[in-house]
Design a protein around this motif. Sequence first.
Motif, PDB file in Angstrom:
ATOM      1  N   SER A  18       0.763  -1.475  -0.030  1.00 37.67           N
ATOM      2  CA  SER A  18       0.402  -0.068   0.113  1.00 37.67           C
ATOM      3  C   SER A  18       1.123   1.406  -0.136  1.00 37.67           C
ATOM      4  N   ASP A  30     -12.882   1.994  -1.553  1.00 38.81           N
ATOM      5  CA  ASP A  30     -12.603   3.061  -1.668  1.00 38.81           C
ATOM      6  C   ASP A  30     -11.747   3.402  -2.050  1.00 38.81           C
ATOM      7  N   GLU A  31     -10.949   2.997  -0.878  1.00 34.55           N
ATOM      8  CA  GLU A  31      -9.306   4.230   0.420  1.00 34.55           C
ATOM      9  C   GLU A  31      -9.227   3.639   0.906  1.00 34.55           C
ATOM     10  N   GLY A  32      -7.197   4.341   1.499  1.00 38.28           N
ATOM     11  CA  GLY A  32      -6.413   3.853   2.167  1.00 38.28           C
ATOM     12  C   GLY A  32      -5.876   2.114   2.069  1.00 38.28           C
ATOM     13  N   PRO A  86      -7.609  -0.319  -1.697  1.00 36.96           N
ATOM     14  CA  PRO A  86      -7.079  -0.175  -3.372  1.00 36.96           C
ATOM     15  C   PRO A  86      -5.788   0.802  -3.408  1.00 36.96           C
ATOM     16  N   ASP A  87      -5.544   0.525  -2.451  1.00 34.59           N
ATOM     17  CA  ASP A  87      -3.838   0.807  -2.852  1.00 34.59           C
ATOM     18  C   ASP A  87      -2.741  -0.266  -2.998  1.00 34.59           C
ATOM     19  N   ASP A 124      -3.584  -1.873  -7.074  1.00 38.80           N
ATOM     20  CA  ASP A 124      -2.835  -1.215  -8.031  1.00 38.80           C
ATOM     21  C   ASP A 124      -1.918  -1.279  -7.485  1.00 38.80           C
ATOM     22  N   TRP A 126     -16.593  -4.256   3.660  1.00 40.24           N
ATOM     23  CA  TRP A 126     -15.156  -4.283   3.400  1.00 40.24           C
ATOM     24  C   TRP A 126     -14.852  -5.027   2.186  1.00 40.24           C
ATOM     25  N   GLU A 178      -7.372  -1.652   8.066  1.00 39.59           N
ATOM     26  CA  GLU A 178      -7.359   0.019   8.203  1.00 39.59           C
ATOM     27  C   GLU A 178      -8.061  -0.161   9.718  1.00 39.59           C
ATOM     28  N   GLU A 228      -2.680   2.092  11.059  1.00 39.67           N
ATOM     29  CA  GLU A 228      -3.527   0.504  10.737  1.00 39.67           C
ATOM     30  C   GLU A 228      -3.264  -0.381  11.995  1.00 39.67           C
TER      31      GLU A 228
END
Length: 374
Positions: free
Chosen positions: A57, A97-99, A102-103, A106, A135, A244, A249
Amino acid sequence: MPSDYDVIVVGVGGMGSAACAHLAERGVDVLGLERYGIPHAEGSSHGSTRIIRYAYSEGESYVPLLERAYELWRDLDADHDRDLLTTTGSLTVGPPDEGLVPDARDALDAHGKAYDYLDAAGLEARFPYAVDDDWRAIYQPDGGFLDPEQSIVAHVDRAHANGATIKGREAVTAWREDDSGVTVDTEKGTYTADHLVVAAGAWSPDLCPGLADHLTVERQVMGWFQPTDPAAFTPDAFPVFMVETGGNELYGFPRHDLPGMKVGVHHHRNEETDPDALAEPTREDEAHVRDALTDYIPDAAGETLGLATCLYTNTPDRDFVLGALPNAERVTVAAGFSGHGFKFTSVVGEILADLALDGRTDHPIAGFDPARFD
């Protein structure tokens, strides 16, 4: 006068021990100096386990370094009489969608790494989690953990086998550079070399004053808790994880080496500290870690079995400092690993050897240039 050594490495923790090993393998006359014992529990390279994972991430640019790190860990592991790398798989858990999730996705997609993308029901069917219905989780099979103390032992053993000199319990008090090389003063003596590598962890701001404004030392607490069903939390059954928690974390490991399951909350209290006056764990620390564990993995939050402190050395951007020290052409620095560096120890040692001997490396480290803060 000729130098005593080709390269002096200050700090024989995770990064410094690896640098000593790689330099000695290349036939370099290297001296490693450590202020504490080897290994020790005063800094950033202890606690029995450290996560390694491709689900990164922190940025997909780290993944090529991880690929080389894995290769080097396996090579070192093959020569050592205790396991250094244990593969458990890794879980990254959080909102979709964030945090973290998704990181991490990617990073895996950018480098073609296989993974399972789980909804909350799928996660809870496979592992003892309790998360919000919306989640998601990423399971990546190559994740696992390293044994930090044994990793240092293995690197020091390899350095010794190739002729390195390693000295523990000998703190560096000063160093200076001139046209002929570098001179290092310690509590016990003075040494000279053609090049200096500073890999001193939380003591790097003292040894590299030009970086002191960009390195913040943070106190971190790890806890060990007894699961209600220990068999569900073995390395064969339970992956290393990052969850998260709303800005921080929760991270942790299956049971290994010490009683209970080790967990922590990344940057749990954002507490700056003096590395020479590190406070023991408190009830507040324990509650902070336990509360997060109870929220997401309640079956793991049994009796407290142990607590320990360690140190992060953070940069403003949470990326590493790795390269030539500004205004000191014979000095290379490795610092600011910001709580996510140990997994890279093996490849950082290779990079430090490249930089000390050749002044360059083929590894992608442009984003870690110490001069970026100027």
